[in-house]
Design an enzyme around this catalytic site. Structure first.
Site, PDB file in Angstrom:
ATOM      1  CB  THR A  73     -39.866  19.452 -11.261  1.00  0.00           C
ATOM      2  OG1 THR A  73     -41.193  20.143 -11.218  1.00  0.00           O
ATOM      3  CG2 THR A  73     -40.053  18.069 -11.240  1.00  0.00           C
ATOM      4  CG  ASN A 155     -48.821  25.217  -5.727  1.00  0.00           C
ATOM      5  OD1 ASN A 155     -48.790  24.546  -4.344  1.00  0.00           O
ATOM      6  ND2 ASN A 155     -49.418  24.356  -6.599  1.00  0.00           N
ATOM      7  CB  ALA A 204     -36.167  31.234 -13.611  1.00  0.00           C
ATOM      8  CG  HIS A 205     -41.766  28.954 -14.634  1.00  0.00           C
ATOM      9  ND1 HIS A 205     -43.047  28.742 -15.085  1.00  0.00           N
ATOM     10  CD2 HIS A 205     -41.104  27.950 -14.226  1.00  0.00           C
ATOM     11  CE1 HIS A 205     -43.269  27.621 -14.382  1.00  0.00           C
ATOM     12  NE2 HIS A 205     -42.344  27.023 -13.940  1.00  0.00           N
ATOM     13  CB  CYS A 328     -49.678  25.234 -12.596  1.00  0.00           C
ATOM     14  SG  CYS A 328     -48.888  24.455 -11.160  1.00  0.00           S
TER      15      CYS A 328
HETATM   16  N1  PMP Z   1     -43.413  23.638  -6.247  1.00  0.00           N
HETATM   17  C1  PMP Z   1     -44.183  24.507  -6.266  1.00  0.00           C
HETATM   18  C2  PMP Z   1     -44.822  25.148  -4.994  1.00  0.00           C
HETATM   19  C3  PMP Z   1     -44.766  24.776  -7.604  1.00  0.00           C
HETATM   20  O1  PMP Z   1     -45.937  25.602  -7.672  1.00  0.00           O
HETATM   21  C4  PMP Z   1     -44.178  24.432  -8.690  1.00  0.00           C
HETATM   22  C5  PMP Z   1     -44.480  24.983 -10.215  1.00  0.00           C
HETATM   23  N2  PMP Z   1     -45.959  24.945 -10.390  1.00  0.00           N
HETATM   24  C6  PMP Z   1     -43.116  23.587  -8.581  1.00  0.00           C
HETATM   25  C7  PMP Z   1     -42.749  23.241  -7.428  1.00  0.00           C
HETATM   26  C8  PMP Z   1     -42.330  23.209  -9.860  1.00  0.00           C
HETATM   27  O2  PMP Z   1     -41.730  24.138 -10.343  1.00  0.00           O
HETATM   28  P1  PMP Z   1     -40.950  23.958 -11.997  1.00  0.00           P
HETATM   29  O3  PMP Z   1     -42.177  24.136 -12.873  1.00  0.00           O
HETATM   30  O4  PMP Z   1     -39.567  24.994 -12.006  1.00  0.00           O
HETATM   31  O5  PMP Z   1     -40.430  22.544 -12.070  1.00  0.00           O
END
Ligand code: PMP
Length: 384
Positions: A73, A155, A204-205, A328
């Site tokens: 993000t 996603n 990373a997650h 998510c």
């Molecule tokens: N971009 C996509 C395509 C995602 O799926 C996600 C997480 N759901 C993010 C960005 C955001 O990532 P983060 O949780 O590391 O902020």
């Protein structure tokens, strides 16, 4: 004793790999600040740089081009806040891209997705034509400093885009290209050079590292102001003392995810078994994006008449974790811009659940899902 659960929501987050956990615990014992010149500082610095090398290898980048952030993000926000006059993107992008574009003050131009849930070079050309008008050269200058955003893979559906084709068109028009690659590394071989993008974000997650750490790849010194000012960390590109333990965990997970690519067909086998089982049990079920190029780990399944909220709650009660659409971020089931952008009928979009698998998924997990699915759908059939 709590009953064993079946976790099939890797696109929301993946379980922490044990090696990532071990690397984090070891890093927590380092007292030094990676910016300090003494031995304690240098020990922390060495951990950060080892992780940087592993993350770079995962996406085919130079280590010097990796900037650690608090997650994708933040990495996306950094790119979108880059002082653009015009930003081109589709409704398939993650909220962290779309919302940051809205805030950026730039003119935001929508790229229309195909019904297969992809953005192609033709779709970008169409957006340029619709937004610009006029002769080629005049039109490009009218966009000023322009950015094209295209995710690597979606996603919700797992559909993969031909990013390099789109990047070539964007570059021919003098535009920079950003790729949110969060869902791709460890599931498909990612090569920043082959993609031809200027900025790429990873988290990373999603690959078995800790939550709250990610990376922005700024390819070959592409211009980009830092979002966070302060100390000169990350070579002036992201201020703030590095989260050494999280970065250590990210590095360990990245190395494992990279190695695991060799055995990625195993995931395809599991995913195909899951989809076959669903269609056998409920022939009316629709696998969204089935005919498109897709990630091997993602199934977006809609059974018309079975609301996604109901399916998610009932599966949860059976011990199976999946999500509805792009749940998510909020935990609640909202309107899916991705499925709407694909032109799916609202009753199908409302029914879509996402099942996503990964490094710890087994045949038993697939069997547990299918048993819960049959239990749920046969109860519905009886009630009808
Ligand atoms: N971009 C996509 C395509 C995602 O799926 C996600 C997480 N759901 C993010 C960005 C955001 O990532 P983060 O949780 O590391 O902020």
């Amino acid at each position: 004793m709590t009953a064993a659960r079946t976790y099939l929501d890797y696109n929301a987050t993946a379980p922490l790999r044990i090696q990532a956990r071990a690397a984090m615990l070891a890093a927590l014992d380092l007292v030094g600040n990676p910016s300090s010149v003494h031995a304690d500082g240098r020990a922390a610095r060495a951990v950060v740089e080892k992780a940087r090398t592993a993350v770079a290898a995962l996406v085919g980048a130079r280590a010097a081009d990796i900037v650690f952030t608090s997650g994708a993000t933040e990495a996306n926000a950094t790119v979108l806040a880059g002082g653009w006059d015009t930003i081109f993107l589709s409704d398939l992008e993650h909220d962290s891209v779309r919302e940051a574009a809205k805030r950026s003050g730039a003119r935001v131009v929508k790229i229309t997705a195909t019904q297969h849930g992809t953005v192609t070079a033709d779709q970008l050309t169409g957006a340029l034509d619709a937004a610009g008008g006029g002769a080629f050269g005049m039109r490009d200058s009218a966009f000023g400093k322009a950015l094209v955003c295209l995710q690597y893979a979606n996603n919700e559906t797992g559909v993969v885009h031909l990013v390099s084709d789109v990047a070539a068109v964007a570059h021919a028009h003098g535009m920079r290209v950003h790729c949110d690659a969060v869902q791709a590394p460890g599931r498909v071989a990612v090569d920043v050079a082959a993609l031809g993008v200027d900025y790429l974000t990873v988290s990373a997650h999603k690959l078995g590292g800790p939550k709250g750490v990610g990376a922005l790849v700024i390819v070959d010194g592409a211009p980009l102001p830092s979002l966070i000012a302060g100390g000169g960390q990350e070579r002036g590109r992201r201020a703030g003392t590095e989260n050494v333990a999280a970065i250590a965990g990210f590095g360990a997970a990245a190395a494992l995810a990279h190695d695991a690519l060799a055995g990625i067909d195993h995931l395809r086998t599991l995913r195909d078994a899951l989809e076959r089982g669903v269609v056998d049990a409920t022939p009316e079920a629709i696998i969204v994006g089935r005919d498109a190029l897709r990630l091997v780990n993602t199934s977006c399944i809609a059974l018309p008449g079975l609301a996604a909220e109901t399916a998610v709650i009932r599966l949860d009660l059976s011990g199976v974790s999946v999500s509805a659409g792009a749940a998510c971020s909020s935990g609640k089931v909202g309107h899916s811009t991705t499925l709407a952008a694909m032109g799916l009928a609202p009753e199908i979009a409302r029914a879509a659940i996402r099942v996503s698998i990964g490094h710890a998924t087994t045949h038993d997990d697939i069997a547990a899902f299918l048993a819960a699915w049959k239990h749920l759908t046969s109860a519905l059939a009886r009630a009808a």
